[in-house]
Design a protein around this motif. Structure first.
Motif, PDB file in Angstrom:
ATOM      1  N   GLU A 197     -28.040  15.206  26.419  1.00 37.26           N
ATOM      2  CA  GLU A 197     -28.886  16.251  25.773  1.00 37.26           C
ATOM      3  C   GLU A 197     -28.200  16.932  24.435  1.00 37.26           C
ATOM      4  O   GLU A 197     -28.919  17.206  23.576  1.00 37.26           O
ATOM      5  CB  GLU A 197     -28.809  17.624  26.770  1.00 37.26           C
ATOM      6  N   GLU A 198     -26.815  16.690  24.368  1.00 34.62           N
ATOM      7  CA  GLU A 198     -26.107  17.126  23.273  1.00 34.62           C
ATOM      8  C   GLU A 198     -26.397  15.666  22.229  1.00 34.62           C
ATOM      9  O   GLU A 198     -26.462  16.197  20.862  1.00 34.62           O
ATOM     10  CB  GLU A 198     -24.540  16.995  23.617  1.00 34.62           C
ATOM     11  N   PHE A 199     -26.530  14.629  22.689  1.00 29.15           N
ATOM     12  CA  PHE A 199     -27.011  13.667  21.729  1.00 29.15           C
ATOM     13  C   PHE A 199     -28.179  13.823  21.110  1.00 29.15           C
ATOM     14  O   PHE A 199     -28.501  13.768  19.906  1.00 29.15           O
ATOM     15  CB  PHE A 199     -26.752  12.399  22.334  1.00 29.15           C
ATOM     16  N   ALA A 200     -28.982  14.092  21.921  1.00 27.83           N
ATOM     17  CA  ALA A 200     -30.324  14.189  21.428  1.00 27.83           C
ATOM     18  C   ALA A 200     -30.516  15.323  20.588  1.00 27.83           C
ATOM     19  O   ALA A 200     -31.205  15.708  19.508  1.00 27.83           O
ATOM     20  CB  ALA A 200     -31.377  14.705  22.601  1.00 27.83           C
ATOM     21  N   SER A 201     -29.864  16.537  20.785  1.00 24.36           N
ATOM     22  CA  SER A 201     -29.859  17.960  20.046  1.00 24.36           C
ATOM     23  C   SER A 201     -29.354  17.617  18.573  1.00 24.36           C
ATOM     24  O   SER A 201     -29.685  18.115  17.561  1.00 24.36           O
ATOM     25  CB  SER A 201     -28.914  19.111  20.721  1.00 24.36           C
ATOM     26  N   LEU A 202     -28.266  16.646  18.582  1.00 24.21           N
ATOM     27  CA  LEU A 202     -27.648  16.376  17.336  1.00 24.21           C
ATOM     28  C   LEU A 202     -28.574  15.621  16.305  1.00 24.21           C
ATOM     29  O   LEU A 202     -28.840  15.889  15.268  1.00 24.21           O
ATOM     30  CB  LEU A 202     -26.290  15.721  17.375  1.00 24.21           C
ATOM     31  N   ILE A 203     -29.310  14.794  17.058  1.00 26.10           N
ATOM     32  CA  ILE A 203     -30.378  13.810  16.352  1.00 26.10           C
ATOM     33  C   ILE A 203     -31.583  14.713  15.647  1.00 26.10           C
ATOM     34  O   ILE A 203     -32.232  14.696  14.641  1.00 26.10           O
ATOM     35  CB  ILE A 203     -31.017  12.606  17.221  1.00 26.10           C
ATOM     36  N   LEU A 247     -21.537  11.226  15.794  1.00 28.04           N
ATOM     37  CA  LEU A 247     -22.617  12.065  15.275  1.00 28.04           C
ATOM     38  C   LEU A 247     -21.753  13.358  15.000  1.00 28.04           C
ATOM     39  O   LEU A 247     -22.509  14.230  14.179  1.00 28.04           O
ATOM     40  CB  LEU A 247     -23.790  12.118  16.351  1.00 28.04           C
ATOM     41  N   LYS A 248     -20.977  13.685  15.696  1.00 28.78           N
ATOM     42  CA  LYS A 248     -19.972  14.948  15.766  1.00 28.78           C
ATOM     43  C   LYS A 248     -18.921  14.835  14.607  1.00 28.78           C
ATOM     44  O   LYS A 248     -18.344  15.625  14.488  1.00 28.78           O
ATOM     45  CB  LYS A 248     -19.432  15.458  16.987  1.00 28.78           C
ATOM     46  N   GLY A 249     -18.945  13.837  13.954  1.00 32.14           N
ATOM     47  CA  GLY A 249     -18.182  13.588  12.700  1.00 32.14           C
ATOM     48  C   GLY A 249     -16.789  12.789  13.195  1.00 32.14           C
ATOM     49  O   GLY A 249     -15.936  12.502  12.359  1.00 32.14           O
ATOM     50  N   GLY A 250     -16.555  12.390  14.199  1.00 28.92           N
ATOM     51  CA  GLY A 250     -15.504  11.631  14.633  1.00 28.92           C
ATOM     52  C   GLY A 250     -15.550  10.157  14.386  1.00 28.92           C
ATOM     53  O   GLY A 250     -16.640   9.504  13.682  1.00 28.92           O
ATOM     54  N   ALA A 251     -14.658   9.315  14.674  1.00 32.18           N
ATOM     55  CA  ALA A 251     -14.493   7.714  14.680  1.00 32.18           C
ATOM     56  C   ALA A 251     -15.297   6.941  15.769  1.00 32.18           C
ATOM     57  O   ALA A 251     -15.567   7.696  16.726  1.00 32.18           O
ATOM     58  CB  ALA A 251     -13.172   7.565  14.674  1.00 32.18           C
TER      59      ALA A 251
END
Length: 155
Positions: free
Chosen positions: A101-107, A65-69
């Motif tokens: 929390e970061e996962f949910a925020s990115l979604i 989600l952050k653009g990585g592999a």
């Protein structure tokens, strides 16, 4: 917005919900000791191992989600470091909660159209399929954690 709804469903299972299971990871895990988290009720996994397992997948998908592999592999999803102190347990627990929390925020901030795009590769299906699988997988193991916790309190 579909992404906001899916992000909230993810938050429910990990951080703050009670609608589906009447509990969540944060609620179940925040009041157990490292000794309880690492106690094995044969033949089940430990609470710490299940916590690591769910966090492993959240971290792996979060990286995408952050653009990585996509760097995670199923065969490593139970290769948890040894928990030998309350500090070790708190590090794992905080990692789970922070990553969630970061996962949910990115979604939450993802455009709805992104949900229909392929996740890394066509063989993995869409972003929506993978995020929903994360939610379902998390509920599956939340049920195990809840039962193990009850079994430990009865010993």
């Amino acid at each position: 917005m579909r992404t906001k709804q899916i992000a909230n469903r993810f938050r429910e299972v990990i951080l703050n919900g009670v609608w589906i299971a009447n509990t969540n990871y944060k609620d179940q895990l925040s009041n157990i000791t490292w000794e309880q988290a690492t106690t094995r009720v044969e033949p089940l996994n430990t609470i710490a191992l299940l916590t690591f397992h769910i966090n492993y997948y959240i971290e792996g998908v979060l990286n995408v989600l952050k653009g990585g592999a996509l760097e995670i592999r199923d065969k490593y999803s139970f290769d948890a470091p040894k928990i030998t102190s309350e500090e070790d347990w708190k590090i794992l627990l905080n990692s789970l909660l922070d990553n969630a929390e970061e996962f949910a925020s990115l979604i939450d901030t993802m455009p709805d159209e992104e949900l229909d795009n392929y996740f890394v590769d066509e063989k993995y299906g869409t972003y929506q399929r993978n995020i929903e699988a994360m939610i379902e997988h998390s509920y599956y193991h939340l049920g195990q954690i809840t039962l193990i916790k009850k079994m430990l309190s009865n010993e």
